[in-house]
Design a protein around this motif. Structure first.
Motif, PDB file in Angstrom:
ATOM      1  N   LEU A 111       0.627  -1.121   0.164  1.00 38.95           N
ATOM      2  CA  LEU A 111       0.129  -0.035   0.004  1.00 38.95           C
ATOM      3  C   LEU A 111       0.885   1.372   0.026  1.00 38.95           C
ATOM      4  O   LEU A 111       0.518   2.232  -0.752  1.00 38.95           O
ATOM      5  CB  LEU A 111      -1.009   0.081   1.246  1.00 38.95           C
ATOM      6  CG  LEU A 111      -2.045  -0.845   1.276  1.00 38.95           C
ATOM      7  CD1 LEU A 111      -2.772  -0.949   2.615  1.00 38.95           C
ATOM      8  CD2 LEU A 111      -2.953  -0.802   0.138  1.00 38.95           C
ATOM      9  N   SER A 112       1.800   1.305   0.877  1.00 37.78           N
ATOM     10  CA  SER A 112       2.949   2.166   0.960  1.00 37.78           C
ATOM     11  C   SER A 112       3.505   2.613  -0.541  1.00 37.78           C
ATOM     12  O   SER A 112       4.031   3.860  -0.935  1.00 37.78           O
ATOM     13  CB  SER A 112       3.759   2.224   1.984  1.00 37.78           C
ATOM     14  OG  SER A 112       4.693   3.274   2.168  1.00 37.78           O
ATOM     15  N   PHE A 115       0.723   4.083  -3.255  1.00 36.50           N
ATOM     16  CA  PHE A 115      -0.019   5.187  -2.917  1.00 36.50           C
ATOM     17  C   PHE A 115       0.668   6.254  -2.517  1.00 36.50           C
ATOM     18  O   PHE A 115       1.584   5.885  -1.418  1.00 36.50           O
ATOM     19  CB  PHE A 115      -1.265   4.984  -2.160  1.00 36.50           C
ATOM     20  CG  PHE A 115      -2.372   4.026  -2.406  1.00 36.50           C
ATOM     21  CD1 PHE A 115      -3.352   4.467  -3.501  1.00 36.50           C
ATOM     22  CD2 PHE A 115      -2.463   2.830  -2.198  1.00 36.50           C
ATOM     23  CE1 PHE A 115      -4.376   3.830  -4.092  1.00 36.50           C
ATOM     24  CE2 PHE A 115      -3.557   1.928  -2.768  1.00 36.50           C
ATOM     25  CZ  PHE A 115      -4.237   2.317  -3.588  1.00 36.50           C
ATOM     26  N   LYS A 116       0.450   7.319  -2.793  1.00 37.61           N
ATOM     27  CA  LYS A 116       1.222   8.701  -2.375  1.00 37.61           C
ATOM     28  C   LYS A 116       0.306   9.933  -1.945  1.00 37.61           C
ATOM     29  O   LYS A 116      -0.706   9.641  -2.074  1.00 37.61           O
ATOM     30  CB  LYS A 116       2.320   9.293  -3.473  1.00 37.61           C
ATOM     31  CG  LYS A 116       3.018   8.280  -4.103  1.00 37.61           C
ATOM     32  CD  LYS A 116       4.118   7.649  -3.467  1.00 37.61           C
ATOM     33  CE  LYS A 116       5.333   6.839  -3.866  1.00 37.61           C
ATOM     34  NZ  LYS A 116       5.202   5.739  -3.248  1.00 37.61           N
ATOM     35  N   ARG A 120      -2.537   7.761   0.067  1.00 37.73           N
ATOM     36  CA  ARG A 120      -1.959   6.720   0.945  1.00 37.73           C
ATOM     37  C   ARG A 120      -2.638   6.762   2.250  1.00 37.73           C
ATOM     38  O   ARG A 120      -3.126   5.683   2.837  1.00 37.73           O
ATOM     39  CB  ARG A 120      -0.410   7.007   1.369  1.00 37.73           C
ATOM     40  CG  ARG A 120       0.152   6.026   2.291  1.00 37.73           C
ATOM     41  CD  ARG A 120       1.650   6.257   2.440  1.00 37.73           C
ATOM     42  NE  ARG A 120       2.534   6.291   1.127  1.00 37.73           N
ATOM     43  CZ  ARG A 120       3.725   6.590   1.036  1.00 37.73           C
ATOM     44  NH1 ARG A 120       4.292   7.436   2.066  1.00 37.73           N
ATOM     45  NH2 ARG A 120       4.308   6.321  -0.070  1.00 37.73           N
TER      46      ARG A 120
END
Length: 140
Positions: A111-112, A115-116, A120
């Protein structure tokens, strides 16, 4: 979504078996210690392999290890469904725990990585909500 559903399944499986213990005992004629192993084999495999799974994911790729974890977890689930005895069921549950460790250890990193920024935070929030729902849904 895939990561959240995978983690939902592994956490659901951690708690849902508690409801089925009377039926498992009756079906397999299991003793109390046999029933304890049905629960503990999964939890022990999951907990003991989390750190190792994280190291393997760093070396071999998080996505690859997550997919392998899903495959192992699914195979373990299939074997649980075809179990003919309490020992076989416990071993199959340990297999589920191994797959679950691979999935759980890589989930937040995936996930990290994916996504930003604000997305995130939303992804982590969805992940947290999914874990809470999974733990609560098992017994109910």
């Amino acid at each position: 979504m895939v990561v959240c559903v995978g983690v939902f399944m592994l956490l659901l499986d951690l708690t849902i078996v508690n409801v089925a213990l009377p039926g498992i005992a009756e079906t397999f004629g299991a003793s109390l210690s046999g029933l304890q192993w049905v629960i503990d084999a999964y939890a022990l495999a999951l907990a003991s392999l989390l750190l190792t799974a994280g190291i393997l994911a760093d070396r071999n790729g998080r996505r690859r290890l997550f997919v392998i974890g899903v495959a192992i977890f699914t195979l373990g689930s299939l074997l649980c469904g075809t179990a003919t005895g309490i020992v076989f069921l416990s071993v199959a549950r340990a297999g589920q725990g191994i797959g679950g460790a691979l999935m759980f250890a890589t989930s937040l990193a995936l996930l990290s990585e994916t996504f930003k920024g604000k997305e995130r935070g939303v992804a982590f929030g969805a992940f947290g909500a999914m874990t809470g729902v999974a733990i609560a849904a098992g017994p109910s």
